[in-house]
Write an enzyme that holds these catalytic residues in place. Structure first.
Site, short mmCIF file in Angstrom:
data_model
loop_
_atom_site.label_atom_id
_atom_site.label_comp_id
_atom_site.label_asym_id
_atom_site.label_seq_id
_atom_site.Cartn_x
_atom_site.Cartn_y
_atom_site.Cartn_z
N HIS A 77 50.82 23.60 116.17
CA HIS A 77 49.40 23.23 116.15
C HIS A 77 49.07 22.24 117.28
CE1 HIS A 77 48.49 25.04 112.14
NE2 HIS A 77 49.77 24.79 111.94
N ASN A 151 45.10 26.43 106.60
CA ASN A 151 45.00 27.42 107.67
C ASN A 151 43.83 28.35 107.39
OD1 ASN A 151 47.19 26.60 109.25
ND2 ASN A 151 48.64 27.94 108.18
N HIS A 342 48.50 14.63 106.79
CA HIS A 342 49.70 14.65 105.95
C HIS A 342 49.31 15.21 104.59
CE1 HIS A 342 53.20 13.79 103.79
NE2 HIS A 342 53.14 12.48 103.68
FE1 HDD Z 1 52.25 22.51 109.02
C1 HDD Z 1 51.00 20.65 111.52
C2 HDD Z 1 49.09 23.74 108.33
C3 HDD Z 1 53.58 24.73 106.75
C4 HDD Z 1 55.25 21.05 109.39
N1 HDD Z 1 50.40 22.25 109.78
C5 HDD Z 1 50.09 21.42 110.82
C6 HDD Z 1 48.69 21.49 111.08
C7 HDD Z 1 48.14 22.37 110.19
C8 HDD Z 1 49.24 22.84 109.36
C9 HDD Z 1 46.70 22.78 110.07
C10 HDD Z 1 47.96 20.74 112.18
C11 HDD Z 1 47.34 19.47 111.69
C12 HDD Z 1 46.58 18.82 112.80
O1 HDD Z 1 45.54 19.38 113.19
O2 HDD Z 1 47.05 17.79 113.27
N2 HDD Z 1 51.50 23.99 107.84
C13 HDD Z 1 50.17 24.26 107.63
C14 HDD Z 1 50.04 25.20 106.54
C15 HDD Z 1 51.31 25.49 106.11
C16 HDD Z 1 52.23 24.71 106.92
C17 HDD Z 1 48.73 25.71 105.98
C18 HDD Z 1 51.75 26.38 104.99
C19 HDD Z 1 51.06 26.64 103.96
N3 HDD Z 1 54.08 22.86 108.24
C20 HDD Z 1 54.43 23.79 107.30
C21 HDD Z 1 55.82 23.62 106.94
C22 HDD Z 1 56.30 22.57 107.67
C23 HDD Z 1 55.19 22.11 108.49
C24 HDD Z 1 56.55 24.47 105.92
C25 HDD Z 1 57.65 21.93 107.68
C26 HDD Z 1 58.52 22.00 106.74
N4 HDD Z 1 53.01 21.14 110.29
C27 HDD Z 1 54.26 20.65 110.23
C28 HDD Z 1 54.51 19.51 111.18
C29 HDD Z 1 53.12 19.39 111.88
C30 HDD Z 1 52.31 20.48 111.22
C31 HDD Z 1 55.68 19.67 112.07
C32 HDD Z 1 53.10 19.42 113.39
C33 HDD Z 1 52.19 18.32 113.82
C34 HDD Z 1 51.87 17.60 112.62
O3 HDD Z 1 52.52 18.17 111.56
O4 HDD Z 1 51.18 16.64 112.53
O5 HDD Z 1 54.84 18.36 110.49
#
Ligand code: HDD
Length: 693
Positions: A77, A151, A342
């Site tokens: 993202h 999402n 978060h």
């Molecule tokens: Fe995630 C970012 C949505 C599964 C780990 N995620 C991130 C963002 C969105 C989502 C919208 C961007 C937020 C922003 O604009 O800063 N993610 C989802 C959805 C998931 C999902 C809807 C499943 C239903 N994500 C998911 C899993 C993991 C992560 C299973 C890890 C185990 N996601 C992250 C992250 C991020 C992230 C690595 C990257 C940047 C951030 O968090 O801030 O922690």
């Protein structure tokens, strides 16, 4: 819809942000130490042509600060665009299910910050790639921050978060050559898919038009997981969160998206920004699907499985309130880049379920912010801090901005008068879910069906949506070098739907399966189809009017008067900037030079009348191509009087049965025809004509 700004605001985020706002004023330039400098264009040297001196503290500070301007981009993202807005519940019906006041007190308006994103691409990648869109909302409630990190698709690729690094490594550019950027059409992703059939439902969504939204204002949002609502009596109800766009769900054409990626890589970001500036505020309705705890077992899937939806026909989405995005950020880095979502930020009345993907996310988001934003005090950044006071014994760390007074940074204490006290009521209390079992690494049997809902999705699509899905699979697998991987995916598709598998197989040169691997169950959920979404609005739509000297200004004026009031953006495009001479001797201001834009960034094209206008445009290759390309992409194409000649030159026949082809001799007829055709989004039926352009 207008939300009354006079409402009760105990948590006013904008007042809170005021303290951080730094506006340009007429004061002198200083160093970071506040020292005024007499020159910021020339470094301190020995003589005019001599070496630079180390003692030039202004030079050193300026360069050092610049060298440290970048922070790591989000691992997923990375590319996003944000906006502030407001949320207000319609009424108080949800109070029966939750103590979260911002969801059930219509007198409370809550400030929000929303960040939309793509998943796989880098920060500088194009907006219109085939990808999931993030839809993350931070509610600055009077009970603290609640983040709904969702999402634009209601399911996910994997069932257990421990697979997330594998999935992300597969979808990101391949490690040996970092190709391709922001694309899922490559071997590693599809290799992952063929070996991990739990991806199949999500892949159907990803290959559908949901992955190429026309606008962030025209896509749904989903919390994906099953969460809990907890009411005053401590009763828990399972909940799925939905954002429904007021404008309906509308998508681009795949060929168009690829062209936009070159013509305007900021297409969705610009659309969000421009519409907010123009007062065309994106609006969404928050809805919930509620399932009482004791009914959780009544489905043929597991509520804890994030690769499953609850069909809306089985559990309706009940409207809760409305969100309006009405304010652009003032500084991209400070707000959109530094915002830290978060999924673990919940307020009283909202709690988690045991969905293993959700549980993994509870760990990942805080962890990632620590590295991305450089330490534990990122919660003090203006965009992240709650609009209510924060009081605790957290101390020190990089970039601490608070000056904590007093001697006692521990609980319990007498030296600070026992402060801060522990709340006796209204505090967050974890739902006392009863759990027992052995420690085990095993996927639940109830998570085992990977095809049933992929089939449900396929069955729910209209013919044109099915056509787009087949084309998308053919495109993506067509880019996969390893034939075995293509074959593996087709085998899975044969469990989803035999006809789909055969069509894809044919396109990508693998042996088509002879009979279905799993019979199609025949069930569908009409709510999943974009053919059943809302139509009729021109709000936020961009209409191109092609013009040259001699243009009949009556049509131009009528379009402006008729459609801008309804939120459409009407632009006059000509071979040059400046002013055109209209047929009746008037002057028409050109909005943009034709060469600086393209049909793909508009929703419709109109060619007004005037013999000289029509002659000039018919001889202009850019104008003719513009019309032909808009026609190919199934958009509204309209001509007024002599303007027909330009459509003819673009090879468009008028004897076709085509509601998005508008030809009128009177200005009023032109405007109403364009309004209707744009409101209908696209005439996808045109695709069967295989129009070149
Ligand atoms: Fe995630 C970012 C949505 C599964 C780990 N995620 C991130 C963002 C969105 C989502 C919208 C961007 C937020 C922003 O604009 O800063 N993610 C989802 C959805 C998931 C999902 C809807 C499943 C239903 N994500 C998911 C899993 C993991 C992560 C299973 C890890 C185990 N996601 C992250 C992250 C991020 C992230 C690595 C990257 C940047 C951030 O968090 O801030 O922690």
């Amino acid at each position: 819809m207008s939300i009354d700004r006079q409402s009760r605001r105990e948590a006013d985020k904008h007042r809170d942000l005021d303290a951080a706002r730094v506006a340009p004023d007429d004061a002198n330039l200083t160093t970071d130490q506040g020292i005024e400098v007499d020159d910021t264009d020339n470094s301190l040297t020995v003589g005019e042509r001599g070496p630079t001196l180390l003692e030039d503290f202004h030079f050193r500070e300026k360069i050092t600060h610049f060298d440290h301007e970048r922070i790591p981009e989000r691992v997923v993202h990375a590319r996003g665009a944000g906006a502030y807005g407001r949320f207000r519940p319609y009424d108080g019906w949800l109070a029966e299910y939750t103590v979260a006041r911002f969801l059930c007190d219509p007198s409370v308006e809550t400030d929000v910050f929303v960040r939309f994103s793509t998943v796989a691409g880098s920060r500088g990648s194009a907006d219109t790639v085939r990808d999931v869109r993030g839809f993350a909302t931070k509610f600055y409630t009077e009970q603290g921050n609640f983040d709904l990190v969702g999402n634009n698709m209601p399911v996910f690729f994997i069932q257990d978060g421990i697979k997330f690094p594998d999935f992300v490594h597969a979808v990101k550019p391949e490690p040996h050559n970092e190709i391709p950027q922001a694309q899922s059409a490559h071997d590693t992703l599809w290799d992952f898919v063929q070996l991990q059939p739990e991806t199949m439902h999500m892949m159907m969504w990803l290959m559908s038009d949901r992955a190429i939204p026309r606008s962030f204002a025209m896509m749904e949002g989903f919390g994906v997981h099953t969460f809990r609502l907890v009411n005053a009596a401590g009763r828990s109800t399972f909940v799925k969160f939905h954002w429904k766009p007021v404008l309906g769900i509308h998508s681009l054409d795949w060929d168009e998206t690829q062209k936009i990626a070159g013509k305007d890589p900021d297409f969705n970001r610009r659309d969000l920004w421009d519409n907010i500036e123009a007062g065309n505020f994106p609006e969404y309705e928050l809805g919930v699907q509620l399932v009482p705890e004791d009914e959780a077992d009544r489905f043929d899937f597991d509520l804890l499985d994030p690769t499953k939806i609850i069909p809306e026909e089985e559990v309706p989405v009940r409207p809760v309130g409305r969100m309006v995005l009405d304010r652009n950020p003032e500084n991209f880095f400070a707000e959109t880049e530094q915002v830290a979502f978060h999924i673990g930020n919940v307020v009283p009345g909202i709690d988690f379920s045991d969905d293993p993907l959700l549980q993994a996310r509870l760990f990942s988001y805080l962890d990632t912010q620590l590295i991305r934003l450089g330490g534990p005090n990122f919660t003090q950044l203006p965009v992240n801090r709650p609009a209510v006071p924060v009081r605790n014994h957290h101390r020190d760390g990089y970039h601490q901005t608070a000056i904590h007074q007093g001697r006692a940074a521990y609980h319990k204490n007498t030296l600070s008068g026992g402060c801060p006290a522990i709340a006796t009521e209204g505090a967050f209390t974890h739902f006392p879910e009863r759990v027992e079992g052995r420690k085990i690494r095993k996927r639940a049997e109830s998570f085992a069906d990977h095809y049933g809902q992929a089939t449900l999705f396929w069955n729910s699509m209209s013919d044109w949506e099915k056509g787009h899905i087949v084309s998308a699979f053919r495109f993506e697998l067509g880019k996969v070098e390893h034939k075995e991987i293509r074959k593996g995916v087709v085998e899975h598709l044969n469990h989803v739907d035999h006809d789909l598998a055969v069509q894809v197989a044919k396109g990508v040169g693998v042996q088509a399966p002879e009979s279905p691997a799993t019979p199609n169950h025949g069930r569908s959920s009409p709510a999943l189809s974009q053919a059943n979404t809302k139509f009729g609005s021109v709000k936020g739509r961009k209409i191109a009017v092609l013009a040259a000297d001699g243009v009949d200004s009556s049509a131009v004026a009528a379009l402006g008067e008729g459609l801008t009031g309804e939120g459409a953006i009407v632009e006059i495009l000509a071979a040059h900037d400046g002013v055109l001479q209209s047929a009746n001797g008037g002057r028409i201001e050109v909005t943009r030079q034709l060469k600086t834009v393209a049909s793909v960034v508009y929703d419709a094209v109109v060619v007004p009348g005037g013999p000289e206008n029509a002659r000039t445009l018919s001889m202009d290759g850019d104008a003719v191509h513009f019309v032909a390309e808009a026609f190919k992409h199934c958009k509204a194409v309209a001509a007024h009087a002599e303007g027909r000649a330009v459509l003819e030159r673009a090879g468009i026949a008028f004897d076709r049965d085509d509601p998005a082809l508008v030809v009128a001799d009177d200005a009023a007829g032109l405007v109403s025809g364009v309004r209707e055709a744009v409101g209908a989004h696209r005439n996808w039926a045109r695709e069967t004509d295989h129009i070149p352009a």
